[in-house]
Design a protein around this motif. Sequence first.
Motif, PDB file in Angstrom:
ATOM      1  N   LEU A  99      69.412  78.279  64.450  1.00  0.00           N
ATOM      2  CA  LEU A  99      68.547  78.568  65.583  1.00  0.00           C
ATOM      3  C   LEU A  99      67.788  77.325  66.034  1.00  0.00           C
ATOM      4  O   LEU A  99      67.649  77.078  67.244  1.00  0.00           O
ATOM      5  N   ALA A 147      70.593  86.819  58.491  1.00  0.00           N
ATOM      6  CA  ALA A 147      69.862  86.833  59.756  1.00  0.00           C
ATOM      7  C   ALA A 147      68.723  85.824  59.810  1.00  0.00           C
ATOM      8  O   ALA A 147      68.381  85.347  60.889  1.00  0.00           O
ATOM      9  N   GLY A 148      68.121  85.500  58.644  1.00  0.00           N
ATOM     10  CA  GLY A 148      66.931  84.675  58.706  1.00  0.00           C
ATOM     11  C   GLY A 148      66.714  83.745  57.536  1.00  0.00           C
ATOM     12  O   GLY A 148      65.577  83.334  57.283  1.00  0.00           O
ATOM     13  N   GLU A 206      70.336  80.160  58.726  1.00  0.00           N
ATOM     14  CA  GLU A 206      70.088  80.708  60.057  1.00  0.00           C
ATOM     15  C   GLU A 206      68.939  79.985  60.759  1.00  0.00           C
ATOM     16  O   GLU A 206      68.951  79.831  61.981  1.00  0.00           O
ATOM     17  N   MET A 243      61.575  86.413  65.624  1.00  0.00           N
ATOM     18  CA  MET A 243      62.897  85.958  66.042  1.00  0.00           C
ATOM     19  C   MET A 243      63.979  86.992  65.755  1.00  0.00           C
ATOM     20  O   MET A 243      65.119  86.866  66.216  1.00  0.00           O
ATOM     21  N   LEU A 244      63.623  88.015  64.975  1.00  0.00           N
ATOM     22  CA  LEU A 244      64.595  89.029  64.584  1.00  0.00           C
ATOM     23  C   LEU A 244      64.173  90.404  65.073  1.00  0.00           C
ATOM     24  O   LEU A 244      62.983  90.672  65.270  1.00  0.00           O
ATOM     25  N   MET A 267      61.457  84.095  61.260  1.00  0.00           N
ATOM     26  CA  MET A 267      62.789  84.679  61.080  1.00  0.00           C
ATOM     27  C   MET A 267      62.796  85.600  59.867  1.00  0.00           C
ATOM     28  O   MET A 267      63.626  85.489  58.967  1.00  0.00           O
ATOM     29  N   GLU A 295      68.667  91.602  62.711  1.00  0.00           N
ATOM     30  CA  GLU A 295      69.569  90.731  63.451  1.00  0.00           C
ATOM     31  C   GLU A 295      68.760  89.866  64.402  1.00  0.00           C
ATOM     32  O   GLU A 295      67.687  90.263  64.864  1.00  0.00           O
ATOM     33  N   ARG A 296      69.279  88.692  64.694  1.00  0.00           N
ATOM     34  CA  ARG A 296      68.530  87.752  65.524  1.00  0.00           C
ATOM     35  C   ARG A 296      68.486  88.207  66.980  1.00  0.00           C
ATOM     36  O   ARG A 296      69.441  88.782  67.500  1.00  0.00           O
ATOM     37  N   LYS A 297      67.356  87.954  67.605  1.00  0.00           N
ATOM     38  CA  LYS A 297      67.220  88.247  69.020  1.00  0.00           C
ATOM     39  C   LYS A 297      68.137  87.340  69.833  1.00  0.00           C
ATOM     40  O   LYS A 297      68.501  86.242  69.380  1.00  0.00           O
TER      41      LYS A 297
END
Length: 223
Positions: free
Chosen positions: A45, A36-37, A41, A114-115, A94, A5-7
Amino acid sequence: MVVAERKPIEEILAMVADFKKVLLVGCKGCVTVCCAGGTKEVGILASALRIARKKAGNPLEVVEHTLERQCDPEYVDQLGPMLQENGFDAVLSMACSVGPQFIAKKYPIQVFPMLNTTFIGGALEHGVWAEFCQSCGNCIIHNFGGLCPIARCSKSLMNGPCGGSANKQCEVSPEIDCIWHLIYDRMVELGQVEKLRNVFPIKDWSTSRDGGPRKIVREDLKL
């Protein structure tokens, strides 16, 4: 698949606070599947970073790119020409945590994750993922009707439930089913409930992460 999951955006903004130009790299592997990446995504972001920095009066140039996978050197190598020619301050990855480590090993540039990589799991429904495997290195789920008591029991018990579960739910995580209740029902369904009388010895954790970083070598695949 690996689920991540993304930060939080605040954490990411703090990472790039001193930069003017970054390369944001997505991955078409597991993190695309768990939303998520992937390319989508990366775009979300990138836009969020540009907007936040423009609003703060300190614009950030974000170049977007998505690799087939970040866990294979042959794809990470594709970043070389981009990094040589464009004067990036950092790479934002990501991917699961393997991705930024592979990029950092290959190139002399700061790399930021980033995740947050969470677990190996599967989809329960659209937008919901759960852990199913702990990568212990010695799969024994065939003894339990195809269900894993290592990953799916909060206490990793191998010889029956702990006694604290109630109404089929886990006492540690009441929102999930007690895996031993599910194992029992499954073994009854298979007509193999008597197999649950077998007592398993203490697990050898040397095949898991507790034995140190692991490696698999396939001589038939090596070049």
